[in-house]
Design an enzyme around this catalytic site. Structure first.
Site, PDB file in Angstrom:
ATOM      1  N   GLY A 103       0.768  -1.242   0.000  1.00  0.00           N
ATOM      2  CA  GLY A 103       0.000   0.000   0.000  1.00  0.00           C
ATOM      3  C   GLY A 103       0.796   1.287   0.000  1.00  0.00           C
ATOM      4  N   ASP A 127      -5.833   2.092  10.415  1.00  0.00           N
ATOM      5  CA  ASP A 127      -7.265   1.911  10.633  1.00  0.00           C
ATOM      6  C   ASP A 127      -7.466   1.502  12.100  1.00  0.00           C
ATOM      7  OD1 ASP A 127      -9.939   1.484  10.207  1.00  0.00           O
ATOM      8  OD2 ASP A 127      -9.698  -0.351   9.061  1.00  0.00           O
ATOM      9  N   LYS A 168      -7.639   6.706  10.096  1.00  0.00           N
ATOM     10  CA  LYS A 168      -9.091   6.630  10.363  1.00  0.00           C
ATOM     11  C   LYS A 168      -9.260   6.466  11.866  1.00  0.00           C
ATOM     12  CE  LYS A 168     -10.214   3.484   6.780  1.00  0.00           C
ATOM     13  NZ  LYS A 168     -11.080   2.404   6.291  1.00  0.00           N
TER      14      LYS A 168
HETATM   15  P1  5GP Z   1      -5.059  -1.718  10.579  1.00  0.00           P
HETATM   16  O1  5GP Z   1      -4.255  -2.880  11.012  1.00  0.00           O
HETATM   17  O2  5GP Z   1      -4.558  -0.388  11.075  1.00  0.00           O
HETATM   18  O3  5GP Z   1      -6.518  -1.899  10.918  1.00  0.00           O
HETATM   19  O4  5GP Z   1      -5.073  -1.704   9.019  1.00  0.00           O
HETATM   20  C1  5GP Z   1      -4.000  -1.359   8.272  1.00  0.00           C
HETATM   21  C2  5GP Z   1      -4.095  -1.968   6.896  1.00  0.00           C
HETATM   22  O5  5GP Z   1      -5.457  -2.297   6.528  1.00  0.00           O
HETATM   23  C3  5GP Z   1      -3.634  -0.970   5.872  1.00  0.00           C
HETATM   24  O6  5GP Z   1      -2.231  -1.001   5.713  1.00  0.00           O
HETATM   25  C4  5GP Z   1      -4.409  -1.400   4.643  1.00  0.00           C
HETATM   26  O7  5GP Z   1      -3.726  -2.455   4.004  1.00  0.00           O
HETATM   27  C5  5GP Z   1      -5.720  -1.958   5.186  1.00  0.00           C
HETATM   28  N1  5GP Z   1      -6.790  -0.956   5.165  1.00  0.00           N
HETATM   29  C6  5GP Z   1      -7.385  -0.363   6.220  1.00  0.00           C
HETATM   30  N2  5GP Z   1      -8.319   0.510   5.810  1.00  0.00           N
HETATM   31  C7  5GP Z   1      -8.303   0.474   4.469  1.00  0.00           C
HETATM   32  C8  5GP Z   1      -9.054   1.183   3.447  1.00  0.00           C
HETATM   33  O8  5GP Z   1      -9.918   2.034   3.690  1.00  0.00           O
HETATM   34  N3  5GP Z   1      -8.740   0.873   2.154  1.00  0.00           N
HETATM   35  C9  5GP Z   1      -7.794  -0.045   1.821  1.00  0.00           C
HETATM   36  N4  5GP Z   1      -7.592  -0.264   0.526  1.00  0.00           N
HETATM   37  N5  5GP Z   1      -7.074  -0.731   2.749  1.00  0.00           N
HETATM   38  C10 5GP Z   1      -7.331  -0.456   4.056  1.00  0.00           C
END
Ligand code: 5GP
Length: 175
Positions: A44, A103, A131
């Site tokens: 990403g 996220d 987010k």
């Molecule tokens: P976390 O572990 O913080 O919940 O999520 C991180 C990863 O989830 C990011 O690096 C990404 O790969 C994926 N992710 C979280 N939200 C989104 C989103 O709105 N769109 C996309 N494409 N990937 C997301």
């Protein structure tokens, strides 16, 4: 052009480029005289990393970490697997993790643990998007490009079922 007109634009290409330039200036100021290694979290952060590094006016090094989640998900599980590890040691270096989006914070929490054992001098985090409404693990974010609402976003490195990473803007699907 290279995408799909199903997406609404959340952050324009111009706004991204301007903010990335500002982040590069801040990082240059904060890391001057230190041994900076930018660590891009794949896939990403690929576009963000490529643009950001050109605005950091320091003799930095670059590494990439490959992470994969299980399946083509649209929700974070925090269950990640390292598919590509660093190619050089980061001991005594100032690591700056470059992420596309935070996220729940679970991925970064996992990564911070992964780094501690490598004894870097410091570990900072630079994320293009945050987010905050979904936070599960409260990880300290040192540089944030944009704070956004709880939407699933695509483009500028972020995928929708592995596609659309090449969009130059950040978009979302309208409910
Ligand atoms: P976390 O572990 O913080 O919940 O999520 C991180 C990863 O989830 C990011 O690096 C990404 O790969 C994926 N992710 C979280 N939200 C989104 C989103 O709105 N769109 C996309 N494409 N990937 C997301």
């Amino acid at each position: 052009m290279n995408g799909d007109d199903r997406f609404k634009i959340l952050v324009t290409e111009d706004a991204i480029q301007e903010r990335v330039r500002e982040l590069g200036v801040e990082i240059t100021r904060d890391y001057r005289g230190r041994d900076l290694v930018l660590v891009g979290v794949l896939k990403g952060s690929c576009l963000f990393m490529a643009d950001l590094c050109r605005h950091v006016d320091l003799p930095l090094t670059m590494e990439f970490l490959g992470l994969s989640s299980y399946g083509d998900r649209t929700e974070s599980s925090g269950v990640v697997q390292i598919t590509q590890d660093l190619t050089h040691p980061v001991e005594d270096m100032d690591v700056l993790l470059v992420e596309d989006i935070v996220d729940t914070g679970l991925t970064l929490d996992f990564l911070m643990d992964h780094f501690r054992v490598r004894k870097p001098r410091s570990v900072g985090i630079c994320t293009l998007l945050h987010k905050p409404s979904n936070t599960v693990k409260d990880v300290q974010l040192d540089y944030v490009g944009f704070t956004i609402e709880n939407r699933f976003v695509v483009g500028y490195g972020l995928d929708y079922e592995q596609r659309f990473r090449n969009l130059p803007y950040i978009g979302y699907v309208e409910d």
